[in-house]
Every structure is written in structure tokens, then in C-alpha cells.
Design an enzyme around this catalytic site. Sequence first.
Site, PDB file in Angstrom:
ATOM      1  NE  ARG A 117      -3.554   0.382   2.656  1.00 20.35           N
ATOM      2  CZ  ARG A 117      -3.574   1.109   3.777  1.00 20.35           C
ATOM      3  NH1 ARG A 117      -2.904   0.731   4.841  1.00 20.35           N
ATOM      4  NH2 ARG A 117      -4.260   2.228   3.834  1.00 20.35           N
ATOM      5  CE  LYS A 182       1.831  -4.861   6.382  1.00 17.72           C
ATOM      6  NZ  LYS A 182       1.508  -3.594   5.748  1.00 17.72           N
ATOM      7  NE  ARG A 317       3.158   5.005  11.227  1.00 11.46           N
ATOM      8  CZ  ARG A 317       2.605   4.609  10.079  1.00 11.46           C
ATOM      9  NH1 ARG A 317       1.403   4.065  10.103  1.00 11.46           N
ATOM     10  NH2 ARG A 317       3.219   4.721   8.932  1.00 11.46           N
TER      11      ARG A 317
HETATM   12  C1  BTN Z   1       0.744  -3.740   2.359  1.00 14.31           C
HETATM   13  O1  BTN Z   1       1.428  -2.759   2.058  1.00 14.31           O
HETATM   14  O2  BTN Z   1       0.520  -4.028   3.518  1.00 14.31           O
HETATM   15  C2  BTN Z   1       0.157  -4.604   1.276  1.00 14.31           C
HETATM   16  C3  BTN Z   1       1.058  -5.718   0.875  1.00 14.31           C
HETATM   17  C4  BTN Z   1       0.459  -6.610  -0.186  1.00 14.31           C
HETATM   18  C5  BTN Z   1       1.454  -7.600  -0.733  1.00 14.31           C
HETATM   19  C6  BTN Z   1       0.797  -8.588  -1.662  1.00 14.31           C
HETATM   20  S1  BTN Z   1       1.858  -9.921  -2.063  1.00 14.31           S
HETATM   21  C7  BTN Z   1       0.736 -10.462  -3.286  1.00 14.31           C
HETATM   22  C8  BTN Z   1       0.201  -9.237  -3.961  1.00 14.31           C
HETATM   23  N1  BTN Z   1       1.066  -8.819  -5.052  1.00 14.31           N
HETATM   24  C9  BTN Z   1       1.662  -7.657  -4.805  1.00 14.31           C
HETATM   25  O3  BTN Z   1       2.479  -7.093  -5.559  1.00 14.31           O
HETATM   26  N2  BTN Z   1       1.268  -7.174  -3.627  1.00 14.31           N
HETATM   27  C10 BTN Z   1       0.309  -8.051  -2.996  1.00 14.31           C
END
Ligand code: BTN
Length: 323
Positions: A117, A182, A317
Site C-alpha cells: 500500500r 505486521k 499509528r
Molecule cells: C501492504 O502494504 O501491507 C500490502 C502488501 C500486499 C502484498 C501482496 S503480495 C501479493 C500481492 N502482489 C503484490 O504485488 N502485492 C500483494
Amino acid sequence: MRPLAIELWRQLADGTLKSGDELAGVLNVSRGSVMNAANELLEAGVNVYKIRGQGYRLPQAVELLDAAQLNTLLADLALPLEVLPVIDSTNTWLLQGRREQPRQLVAAEVQLAGRGRRGRSWLASPGGSLTFSLAWRFSLGMAALGGLSLVVGLAIVRVLRRFGADEVMLKWPNDVVHQYRKLAGVLIELQGDMLGPATAVVGIGLNLTLDTLQRQQIDQSVADLSMLGVQAGRNALLAELVRELHGLLQQFEHSGFAPLADEWTHYHAYHNKSVRLLLGGGQETQGWVRGVNDQGALLLETAEGIKPYHGGEVSLRRLESAL
Ligand code: BTN
């Protein structure tokens, strides 16, 4: 990491010792190329033992993702699925026209450009995570998908708790955390109209085992399932996550987020906590978390009363520790 390094890792996944000659033969390259590929894995933080005069092996066997096994475990869902050894990003893959069905799953052993994100990248090492995306076509328009990201986080928490990770919680809008670290992240990308049909690509990254190098590379505190004593097979875990998600997305499509809001709040690690909300553009506000509304917006109490905040670029946060 080049495809050869990933193919080498796949050859070593059974955990046995293999000689340079044997690997060179299977991979159809020279022994020198095998050595370079092993070095590449090491540089990327993937632990490979190079045993002088004998060959290579991984510290332990890794269960590879297996499309046939997943198809059997998920047969009743009739969900088209693919497992790719290496891809830039499973979300990108589904967004860039590889989507032929209204619902489709793709999982990758390795993502070369995993996305998170707010423009961040998502790091994961081969075998040390689950990275997958589910495309889901909604007859609802984008405007009605407000609570979707919360539903996805809830599906993950339900499954991980069933697998024994009983302290796993949520962080609004859709992070999955253990003691504020996380454990899993969700990236949802939408295509379609505000009012007409829309497709959501729901991408999930779940940490199974993170090594020291990766922990150093990630700019926030992280957890992995091995720390929590969960020893699930990768295919079984992935299948359960997809099954739960499938069920909850169907429910969400039919009844929206409202019936799930209380359960979601019950698992919210920040409920009734004092927080900072980063609003994007350098703006922020502070207050007390007082639940979520029926559209999945965070309810924040400040001196001016309780106000809803919607996902998007907003980030939460803890006030005490700035975690
Ligand atoms: C975040 O920032 O918390 C979201 C992370 C999401 C990662 C997943 S891995 C599978 C899918 N493909 C990606 O490129 N991102 C999501």
C-alpha cells in the site's frame, strides 16, 4: 533475482544435498552458473549451504506451492487458479489483462517487484511467505466496496486463529498484526466504474519465516508465523485462506460489511486506543479509536466528536509508541 536462481532454489526445495554436477545437468547450465545462482540466492537473503566438494542444500525442506494440490483442496469452489514460480507481482499480473474469468487466483513462489500500500514495495523470500492475488468481479460498483479491505483482513485473521495463531489481530484498514508487528498485508486494486460492475484484485502477502536480512530491509516491525509456533503446510494454509476469503466475499457482495463490523472490531488491536492518523499530504490528526462504521470507515473520537475516516491513503499509528 534471475529465473535461474529461482529454478535452483526449486531444485533444492526438497532439502537434500545435490552436487554441482547434478544441478548443472538438471538446469542445463555450467557448474559455474550454478555457483553464481547460489551466490545470488545468498545475496538476496535466501540461506543456501554450499558444502565444499559436495554440493548445495537448503537448511530445511520447503513445501513448494502446487497447483494440482490446490485444485484438489479447492475443487468445490471451481476457481481457476495458477501457481507461477516467478512473476513481478501477482496483483500486476491480474491487472494487466491476464484475467479471463470473473474470479481467478494466482499465487507466486517469488515476486520480483511485490507492491504494498501507499507506493511501498513488499519483500518476501522464496518459501518464506505466501504471496497471492484473487481477482473478483462484483456486480456492485466501486462506490459500494468501502468495507472490502476490512473483510479481507478479517478472513486472514479467522484462518490464522484456526491454525493456532490465537493472538493475531487487525490494524485498520487491513493489516494483520501480532503484538503490533505486521504479519500480513493486503493490497486491493479496483478496476471498473463507480456505479457499474467493478473488479477487485485482492493481493495478500503473509510472512511465514523471515530471515535476518529481510527483517533489516523492512522499515517497520514485522512478525512471521514461525515465531507464533504455527507449522502449517503452505498449500493447506493457502487453500484455507482462499476458501475463507471466497466465503466472506460472497457474503460481502450480498449483505455488505455491516454484519461483520462487530467481529472486525473485536479483533482490532487499536480499539479504544489513542492513535495518530496520517492523512496524506503531511496532515495528521489524533484521537481515540471508537470502532468502524458499516462502510468500514474508522471512527475516531476527538474534541470535536466522533468522525469517520475512510481507507485509501490514511494510515494509523499508536500514539504511545508510534508503531
Ligand atoms: C501492504 O502494504 O501491507 C500490502 C502488501 C500486499 C502484498 C501482496 S503480495 C501479493 C500481492 N502482489 C503484490 O504485488 N502485492 C500483494
